[in-house]
Scaffold this motif. Structure first.
Motif, PDB file in Angstrom:
ATOM      1  N   TYR A  29      24.256   1.401  38.646  1.00 54.67           N
ATOM      2  CA  TYR A  29      23.953   1.546  37.229  1.00 54.67           C
ATOM      3  C   TYR A  29      24.940   0.683  36.442  1.00 54.67           C
ATOM      4  O   TYR A  29      25.942   0.204  36.976  1.00 54.67           O
TER       5      TYR A  29
ATOM      6  N   ARG B 244      20.159   4.413  34.637  1.00 53.54           N
ATOM      7  CA  ARG B 244      19.230   3.395  35.117  1.00 53.54           C
ATOM      8  C   ARG B 244      19.945   2.563  36.178  1.00 53.54           C
ATOM      9  O   ARG B 244      20.964   1.935  35.900  1.00 53.54           O
TER      10      ARG B 244
ATOM     11  N   TRP C 272      15.172   5.056  36.935  1.00 47.82           N
ATOM     12  CA  TRP C 272      16.009   6.092  36.345  1.00 47.82           C
ATOM     13  C   TRP C 272      16.288   7.143  37.405  1.00 47.82           C
ATOM     14  O   TRP C 272      15.393   7.553  38.146  1.00 47.82           O
TER      15      TRP C 272
ATOM     16  N   PRO D 202      21.028  11.082  33.057  1.00 49.82           N
ATOM     17  CA  PRO D 202      20.124  10.035  33.538  1.00 49.82           C
ATOM     18  C   PRO D 202      20.801   8.668  33.476  1.00 49.82           C
ATOM     19  O   PRO D 202      21.463   8.336  32.497  1.00 49.82           O
TER      20      PRO D 202
END
Length: 114
Positions: free
Chosen positions: A32, A78, A69, A76
């Motif tokens: 991420y 990505r 996601w 959360p």
């Protein structure tokens, strides 16, 4: 004497030239954004959030990255990873970088390119 401002601007230009390859090198496994930013910083390639996130979105829109996601029990996030085309692009850019690096080594040592 070269002023510090001139040096800073020219060094920034050098870094801009390699930031895509640096990011791709870290996205062979899913990461991420913040994790990627930390990895690059720890490796000596700091990158601002305002540069990284637009870069990730652009590379994804070009088909170089895929994203998903994930929550993994936390907020959360990505996650980005190289697509098949991105992996091929990474290999091509790596080969190009190595060739350029070899040439620059020769030039900086005062030699000529064979």
């Amino acid at each position: 004497m070269v002023t510090e401002g001139v040096y800073d601007k020219l060094e920034l230009e050098l870094r801009r030239g390699v930031v895509v390859l640096a990011a791709l090198s870290q996205l062979r496994t899913a990461r991420y954004g913040y994790e990627l930013r930390q990895s690059l910083t720890e490796s000596g390639m700091p990158i601002e959030e305002g540069t990284l996130y637009p870069l990730l979105r652009r590379l994804e829109s070009q088909g170089v990255l895929t994203s998903e996601w994930r929550t993994d029990g936390g907020p959360p996030r990505r996650y980005y990873v190289l697509s098949a085309d991105g992996l091929e692009l990474y290999r091509q850019l790596t080969a190009s970088w190595r060739g350029l690096n070899h040439t620059m080594d020769l030039l900086l040592k005062g030699g000529e390119h064979p």
